[in-house]
Design an enzyme around this catalytic site. Structure first.
Site, PDB file in Angstrom:
ATOM      1  N   ASP A   1      -1.739  -1.187   5.827  1.00 52.50           N
ATOM      2  CA  ASP A   1      -2.359  -0.846   7.095  1.00 52.50           C
ATOM      3  C   ASP A   1      -3.801  -0.442   6.810  1.00 52.50           C
ATOM      4  OD1 ASP A   1      -1.807   1.495   5.759  1.00 52.50           O
ATOM      5  OD2 ASP A   1      -1.573   2.671   7.580  1.00 52.50           O
ATOM      6  N   GLY A   2      -4.648  -0.532   7.828  1.00 52.68           N
ATOM      7  CA  GLY A   2      -6.031  -0.121   7.651  1.00 52.68           C
ATOM      8  C   GLY A   2      -6.893  -1.223   7.084  1.00 52.68           C
ATOM      9  N   ALA A   3      -8.188  -1.037   7.206  1.00 51.02           N
ATOM     10  CA  ALA A   3      -9.138  -2.051   6.758  1.00 51.02           C
ATOM     11  C   ALA A   3      -9.239  -2.126   5.243  1.00 51.02           C
ATOM     12  CB  ALA A   3     -10.521  -1.765   7.349  1.00 51.02           C
TER      13      ALA A   3
ATOM     14  N   ARG B   1       0.219  15.192  -3.604  1.00 51.59           N
ATOM     15  CA  ARG B   1      -1.184  14.838  -3.693  1.00 51.59           C
ATOM     16  C   ARG B   1      -1.963  16.124  -3.942  1.00 51.59           C
ATOM     17  NH1 ARG B   1      -4.875  11.516   0.707  1.00 51.59           N
ATOM     18  NH2 ARG B   1      -6.826  11.566  -0.480  1.00 51.59           N
TER      19      ARG B   1
ATOM     20  N   PHE C   1     -17.625  13.132   2.139  1.00 48.50           N
ATOM     21  CA  PHE C   1     -16.778  12.583   1.072  1.00 48.50           C
ATOM     22  C   PHE C   1     -17.212  11.158   0.748  1.00 48.50           C
ATOM     23  CE2 PHE C   1     -13.151   9.999  -0.207  1.00 48.50           C
ATOM     24  CZ  PHE C   1     -12.748  10.680  -1.347  1.00 48.50           C
TER      25      PHE C   1
ATOM     26  N   THR D   1      -0.029   5.019   1.066  1.00 39.96           N
ATOM     27  CA  THR D   1      -0.171   5.936   2.184  1.00 39.96           C
ATOM     28  C   THR D   1      -0.108   5.175   3.500  1.00 39.96           C
ATOM     29  OG1 THR D   1      -1.578   7.345   0.818  1.00 39.96           O
ATOM     30  CG2 THR D   1      -1.616   7.733   3.183  1.00 39.96           C
TER      31      THR D   1
ATOM     32  N   ASP E   1       0.858  -1.169   0.000  1.00 42.81           N
ATOM     33  CA  ASP E   1       0.000   0.000   0.000  1.00 42.81           C
ATOM     34  C   ASP E   1       0.906   1.234   0.000  1.00 42.81           C
ATOM     35  OD1 ASP E   1      -2.287   1.592   0.190  1.00 42.81           O
ATOM     36  OD2 ASP E   1      -2.167   1.619   2.371  1.00 42.81           O
TER      37      ASP E   1
ATOM     38  N   ASP F   1      -6.999  -2.630   3.327  1.00 44.81           N
ATOM     39  CA  ASP F   1      -6.069  -3.670   2.891  1.00 44.81           C
ATOM     40  C   ASP F   1      -6.405  -5.020   3.509  1.00 44.81           C
ATOM     41  OD1 ASP F   1      -4.515  -1.665   1.575  1.00 44.81           O
ATOM     42  OD2 ASP F   1      -3.618  -1.157   3.497  1.00 44.81           O
TER      43      ASP F   1
END
Length: 1423
Positions: free
Chosen positions: A998-1000, A790, A732, A591, A589, A1002
């Site tokens: 990291d994070g959901a 970004r 968002f 970020t 991933d 992934d």
């Protein structure tokens, strides 16, 4: 998933049990390992509408299959009336014991006990994975058969009757006890009939619930069951047939004649969800019977059950057989040692399993009280276990953890979703739109959904009005339930080493059978008793197939797991460590993984409209007087002119204050803090800040700033009337790629509102008025994204609506016709460790892939900066029409793939100064303009693929997808599902894939990968096999290094154990020829002292600290190097033992052995035992491979101490033992020391030969020629990569106008097949000409444009116009034509060119047909 139906056959069942009895239960043991075989042996196949049991077959990657045997139950609506009658009878006669008559008939009820589990199994089409067998046995909450329940009730009545005659007092007390529990058990009895667990029902509300349900049942003439339909509505029926598999229920659908998965209310229209008014108790009961209790319960298996499951493991069954045989043969010491080891192993496994189950249960299981709305508007407190889809619940004001998935109907909720995302960032949830034309979608309406397991920080609504939500999913249907299911039922690990090990054990078993037959024949001819023949022959099986093999192979993984833990990498699946040794592809991933977690605002790039100065910009920025566009980048807010862009940055966010602290999305926080403005909310309680006239007000900061430009940000200089109120927020959405707010200036006109919208530049431009977009938009955006920044865009519009409409308007009506204001540039710096770690992977030949949801050009820039894409590599960007339009591609719409070169970018400015941005002009689509055409590609190129292109290629171009995957280095704009699909497709090509993220977002990919490495400790990452405490990618090479060491260790131990068993087999077979054998204590010395010590010290060798080599260790046991190695060593060992056996018989002092029972001592025994003892020791050193995967064996102090100590002890036993040792080992010592030394010399020669075989023949010659790649890799990605390296005609790289660039394809014999009966034409490439030509009639004709220059191509008017040069048709009678330029917007040309570009042309020049659909072309082109 496939489902097969079965019905019990009495005849087959009787025959099967006869064979089970005849085999003394062995056949039943086999059926325990493979329950689906038991089903097929006792049942007949039948249609699904008649089944009693179903066989559920799950297939993984077309390699593994898992089987689950499930019972189909029928629930009848009669249970309502039966339960009511039972309760009435109980009320009429207190002396009647409840349950005397069954409440429901056997055919209309579900089981009511939980003592026996459903049968299920896991089976690999190649080999049986014994570990999966235990994991696949599950408890789905169903109870035993009703017949057991009936018998139990009859026994109770019988006991009561006997007690009545014994003691009337005792009977009275017993009946009193039952009657006291009767009233509180109606609910339990009803739901027990439906197979629901009731051990967690709240006792306080249970009785009230019973009474209300009973009252409602009396008012319903014929109560029925309720089944949810696909559109979210409810259908009532008299009976339901269903089964449960992997915690999910499958219901029979008469319409489709199939079992369908029970769905929640997540497929309904949004207006239907808003019409939910709450459920009555009876309606809740109806749905609870179908859905079950709302709980995510992890069953803690009893110790007795775990003990039986572990003991019945094939490994321990074989050990029980071996121990029984050894005890029969008086081989007591080693049998006791194995018993102790087995008991310790079983105990450790049970303790660890119970610990893991309790830990998981404590993590996921929770219960609470929730308020629900009933029909009529009343509210009632119930346990959360009672919730069902359709319930309308009241969200507590703060500090509450959700126990279901629910969609918000009113009010706002501020939620912490770290359980799902891994990021402790508060998220604001808003009510679901009330539209009859919108279907609820979990992804698109995530900002309206409260997911199970998330934490409610605060709710906001009018005054004390309740915040309402409707339950969508309960139990294991929820997001948290799916996460727990993925942990409980992980996919099988596809690992060749373990599959090959089973094959090798099967080969050893065949050798054992041969030895068994040889032993039986030999001893039978010698007249040995039948008992001795059986025992000695069976003993050969335990010698050839060593019972300690699995335990010895596990040791290396355990040591590696401990070393990983010391490095901050935690492993919950030790079996995955070996898999990590074969990794050849790692997906990262971006970020938070490759780059820092947070974003820093680099600056803003305003447009002339964004400054708010109108035409005054000409006097301030004279250079833009004739070329309107972007202004100079602004690094500090006090240099940004006061205008719409500044206001948009201050108001377009979802920030709020809780307890005085400003919280929200980190990007919004950075942007708002950069403006220097202040955010205030009305002085009311936090939970009442909803839908107020000005719920949130932003105003410029009060501090003075340095005025060095025409406008400053000081409130004193701007004025007092700059306060802006945020009236409404549209959150968002990842699918919409934007968010927006409706604002109103304080003190302004009541109908003057402003809409500010920010999001991805592509999306904002598509929503903006073209005149407001600067001409240099594309070049400016490209420059920043290529430097790794970004970029988000800001736009606005004025709307004249009243306040009430502003609260009701949908976002599509206001997010259009926007005025483009400018760009906001954020930088996401690489982590310091990233580049070095990527460099380590590159040098090791491990492919690295970036998988991100970020912008394509930003991802390419980061990939170049961290050297994932080398400077010399060209990047071909693969996009679709959906990318150009800024929308998400749909699998139902066929689209073309576009291949274009990405321009090379420089590195970001190391000092953080302003990056140069060109102000050149240009127009057109952003993606088109940022992809430039360069010269033809070399064979070394990589792809950068968008999520849309990935979906289109997967759906419509499956023959192209493998090529894209093999050369793909960057996958941008990928959603979580696409990430998981990418990992699975890479595995199908033969890659061993790791995923680091990291994070959901992934989570799915982490679970699907061979080795998932999570950098987050959130609950969502629990399913990942590895979790790193250090949040950077240095954990990946550390894991690979440990994995390679563990793999080499397992490989070496396996070879060592195989050699040990075969060596002992040879010794026994050789001695059998003279009627002798090894003595029991000789066996004990070899097995317990030599083998066990080496097996447990072998894995202590640490991984090699040097660089990772490109060649991974072999994981293929069934290949030339290991097979030749074992065969060569066995020939040497056999030769040395035969040499010593023959040499001792040639000595002058030799006396032949006279066979005596239980007295094996003889000279041959001494010679064979002495040489073989040294062989066991030396092979441990020979197989202890060092660099480049492990340190040298001399660094393993435990192994060296064992080697020196055991070598010395063995030399002492062989050369000069004392009388006690001679007596214990039953040795017949040769009379001369010279002979003993010669035997030691034989062993030394064997050691030298073994080193030459292993280091010279195997490691140097054979391994150098072996690629160590699996057959799947050789026939998968290696073949594709070789094919792409040799092709120059693919990919067809195009310029923005559609022309093909840089291809050398010979299109001289291609055919275009046009629909509607058009005749096929052969296309030939004519020579290019730059001269003007005219035809005989003087007609003007059009020619194709290639790149940016016009060329003259002879085309007759009768042929299709606008075709690219290599696709033009040439007629034999063609006349000269006039040169002319071609309009690039010609749709027929673009359409056909794209079709030809996407065709799978080969480079042989053979005929290939390309069918071109003309459905979407204008009518005048259809002819």
């Amino acid at each position: 998933m496939e489902i097969e139906g079965y019905k019990r056959s009495i005849g087959r069942t009787v025959v099967t049990w006869i064979f089970i009895v005849l085999t003394a239960g062995l056949l039943r043991l086999i059926f325990h390992w493979w329950p689906h075989l038991m089903l097929k042996a006792t049942h007949n196949r039948c249609p699904l509408n008649e089944v009693e049991k179903v066989l559920v077959i799950e297939q993984y990657q077309q390699k593994y299959k898992r089987y689950y045997v499930k019972t189909v139950y029928t629930i009848s609506s009669d249970l309502f009336s039966a339960s009511l009658r039972s309760n009435e009878n109980s009320n009429c006669n207190d002396n009647v014991i409840p349950g005397y008559k069954p409440s429901v008939q056997k055919s209309s009820m579900m089981p009511t006990s939980c003592s026996v589990d459903e049968e299920s199994s896991t089976f690999s089409t190649s080999d049986r994975d014994s570990v999966d067998a235990q994991q696949s046995i599950e408890n789905d909450g169903f109870r035993n058969s009703s017949r057991f329940n009936l018998n139990l009730q009859m026994l109770r009545n019988l006991f009561s009757f006997l007690f009545y005659f014994i003691s009337n007092c005792f009977r009275h007390c017993f009946c009193l006890f039952l009657c006291n529990t009767k009233d509180s058990s109606r609910t339990k009895k009803l739901f027990a009939a439906a197979g629901l667990r009731t051990n967690q029902v709240n006792q306080h509300t249970d009785g009230i619930w019973d009474q209300k349900l009973e009252q409602e049942l009396k008012n319903i003439a014929s109560p029925k069951l309720a089944v949810p339909k696909t559109d979210g509505s409810i259908k009532e029926t008299d009976s339901i047939r269903l089964f449960t598999c992997k915690k999910l229920r499958y219901v029979w659908d008469d319409q489709y004649c199939a079992f369908t998965k029970l769905q929640g209310f997540d497929t309904a229209r949004t207006n239907l969800l808003h019409q939910s008014t709450g459920l009555s108790i009876f309606q809740q009961c109806q749905r609870r019977i179908i859905y079950g209790n709302n709980e995510i319960k992890v069953e803690i298996q009893s110790i007795l059950r775990l003990l039986f499951l572990e003991v019945l493991n094939p490994f321990y069954v074989f050990q029980i057989f071996s121990i029984t045989l050894w005890l029969t043969d008086n081989y007591i010491y080693f049998a006791v040692a194995i018993i102790i080891m087995s008991v310790l192993g079983i105990t450790t496994t049970i303790i660890q399993t119970r610990k893991n189950e309790k830990k998981l249960q404590a993590t996921v299981q929770s219960s609470d009280i929730i308020k629900v709305r009933r029909e009529g508007g009343n509210f009632e407190d119930i346990p959360t276990e009672h919730l069902v889809p359709g319930d309308v619940i009241v969200i507590p004001p703060h500090g509450y953890t959700m126990h279901c998935d629910a969609v918000l109907l009113s009010g706002n909720c501020i939620v912490n979703e770290s359980m799902l995302t891994g990021e402790s960032v508060p998220v604001t949830k808003i009510p679901l739109p009330n539209r009859d034309d919108i279907m609820y979608n979990t992804k698109e309406h995530a900002r309206h959904t409260l997911f199970c397991g998330t934490y409610i920080i605060q709710t906001r609504y009018y005054g004390h009005e309740p915040v309402l939500a409707v339950v969508l999913r309960s139990g294991f249907l929820t997001a948290k339930g799916n996460l727990v299911r993925s942990i409980m039922y992980p996919p099988p690990v596809d690992y060749r080493f373990e599959r090959d090990s089973y094959k090798f054990v099967a080969v050893l078993a065949c050798i054992a059978i041969i030895g068994f037959i040889y032993s039986v024949v030999l001893k039978f001819n010698r007249g040995v008793s039948y008992r001795d023949i059986i025992i000695d022959s069976l003993d050969l099986i335990t010698i050839v197939v060593p019972p300690a093999l699995p335990a010895a192979m596990t040791v290396g993984r355990l040591y590696a797991q401990r070393r990983l833990q010391q490095k901050g990498i935690y492993c919950i699946s030790p079996r995955a460590i070996n898999v990590a040794g074969s990794l050849d592809c790692v997906c990262f991933d971006k970020t938070g993984t490759l780059t820092e977690e947070g974003l820093d605002l680099w600056g803003a790039v305003p447009t002339t409209t964004g400054t708010g100065m109108g035409s005054n910009y000409e006097t301030i920025y004279p250079s833009l007087a004739t070329a309107p566009g972007f202004l100079a980048p602004v690094r500090h807010v006090n240099h940004l002119p006061n205008g719409p862009l500044l206001v948009g940055m201050a108001v377009c966010h979802s920030l709020t204050r809780i307890d005085g602290d400003l919280i929200g999305d980190p990007l919004d926080l950075k942007m708002f803090e950069w403006t220097g403005w202040e955010l205030e909310e009305p002085g009311v309680a936090d939970n009442e800040k909803y839908d107020m006239v000005t719920p949130t007000v932003v105003r410029p900061g009060t501090a003075e700033v340095n005025d060095n430009v025409p406008s400053t940000k000081s409130r004193n200089s701007i004025g007092e009337n700059c306060d802006v109120g945020i009236v409404r927020q549209f959150p968002f959405s990842s699918s919409l790629q934007r968010m927006s707010v409706i604002t109103r200036k304080i003190g302004g006109h009541e109908r003057e509102f402003e809409v500010y919208c920010k999001g991805s530049p592509e999306m904002i431009v598509s929503l903006s008025i073209p005149e407001s977009v600067p001409e240099n938009f594309t070049s400016t955006l490209e420059r920043y994204t290529q430097h790794g920044y970004r970029v988000i865009a800001m736009a606005r519009r004025n709307v004249e609506i009243n306040y009430a409409k502003a609260q009701r308007v949908v976002r599509d009506e206001v997010e259009k016709d926007l005025t483009f204001l400018g760009l906001i540039v954020l930088e996401n710096r690489l982590k310091p460790e990233t580049t070095e770690a990527i460099f380590v992977h590159k040098n090791a030949g491990i492919r690295t892939v970036m998988v991100t949801g970020d912008n394509m050009l930003t991802a390419i820039s980061v990939a170049r900066e961290c050297q994932m894409i080398e400077p010399r590599e060209k990047v071909i960007v693969v996009t679709t029409e959906a990318d150009k339009a800024g929308v998400e591609a749909r699998e139902s719409e066929r689209q073309m793939l576009f291949y274009s070169y990405a321009s090379k970018s420089g590195a970001a400015d190391s000092e953080g100064t302003q990056s140069p941005v060109s102000v050149g002009s240009g127009c057109g689509s952003m993606m088109e303009q940022t992809l430039i055409n360069v010269e033809a590609p070399a064979n070394r190129y990589v792809f950068a693929i968008t999520g849309n292109a990935f979906t289109v290629a997967k759906t419509f171009y499956p023959e192209i997808l493998p090529r894209l995957l093999v050369r793909g280095s960057v996958f941008a704009r990928m959603n979580p599902d696409q990430k998981q699909q990418l990992v699975e497709h890479l595995q199908e090509l033969g890659y061993f894939v790791a995923m680091c993220g990291d994070g959901a977002n992934d989570c799915g990919a982490l679970k699907a990968a061979h080795a998932g490495i999570s950098l987050s400790e959130a609950e969502s990452s629990v399913a990942s096999p590895f979790t790193s405490r250090e949040a950077n990618i240095t954990c990946v090479p550390n894991l690979i290094r440990e994995g390679r060491a563990a793999l080499v260790t397992s490989f070496g131990i396996f070879k060592y154990m195989a050699i040990y068993s075969l060596t002992q087999f040879i010794s026994v077979i050789v001695l059998y020829t003279i009627g002798s054998n090894l003595a029991d204590r000789q066996f004990l010395y070899i097995d317990l002292f030599l083998i066990s010590i080496f097996a447990f010290t072998f894995g202590h060798t640490e991984p090699y600290p040097g660089p990772l080599v490109k060649q991974p260790p072999s994981a293929n046991l069934v290949s030339a190097p290991p097979i030749i190695s074992i065969m060569a060593h066995m020939l040497t060992i056999l030769g040395m033992q035969l040499l010593s056996f023959a040499y001792v018989q040639q000595q002058s002092w030799f006396t032949p052995y006279i066979e005596v029972e239980d007295e094996p001592a003889c000279y041959e025994n001494y010679a064979v035992f002495s040489v073989s003892a040294f062989q066991y020791i030396m092979m441990a050193i020979v197989f202890s491979q060092g660099s480049p995967y492990r340190k040298g064996f001399w660094t393993n102090k435990y192994l060296m101490v064992s080697f020196i100590g055991l070598t010395s002890l063995t030399a002492y036993i062989v050369l000069y033992p004392d009388s006690w040792v001679i007596g214990q080992l039953e040795l017949q010592l040769p009379p001369t020391m010279e002979f003993r030394l010669i035997l030691v010399g034989f062993a030394a020669c064997n050691f030298v030969i073994a080193l030459l075989i292993e280091q010279g023949l195997v490691n140097f010659i054979l391994s150098k020629r072996q690629t160590n790649k699996s057959p799947a890799a050789k026939h998968g990605y290696l073949r594709i990569d070789h094919e792409l390296s040799s092709r120059e005609d693919w990919p067809p790289v195009s310029s923005p106008n559609g022309s093909v660039s840089g291809t050398s394809t010979d299109f001289s014999k291609r055919k275009i097949i046009l629909p509607n009966g058009n005749k096929a034409r052969t296309l030939e490439r004519p020579p290019l000409s730059t001269k003007a030509n005219t035809n005989a009639d003087g007609e003007n004709v059009r020619c194709a444009r290639r790149h940016s220059s016009s060329v003259s191509i002879p085309i007759p008017l009768s042929d299709l116009v606008g075709l690219q040069p290599q696709f033009l048709a040439v007629s034999k009678n063609q006349s000269p034509v006039i040169s002319a330029s071609l309009d690039s917007s010609d749709s027929i040309a673009t359409h056909i060119n794209n079709c030809l570009n996407n065709s799978n042309f080969n480079n042989k020049g053979s005929h290939t047909e390309c069918r071109i659909p003309l459905d979407n072309l204008p009518q005048h082109y259809q002819s």
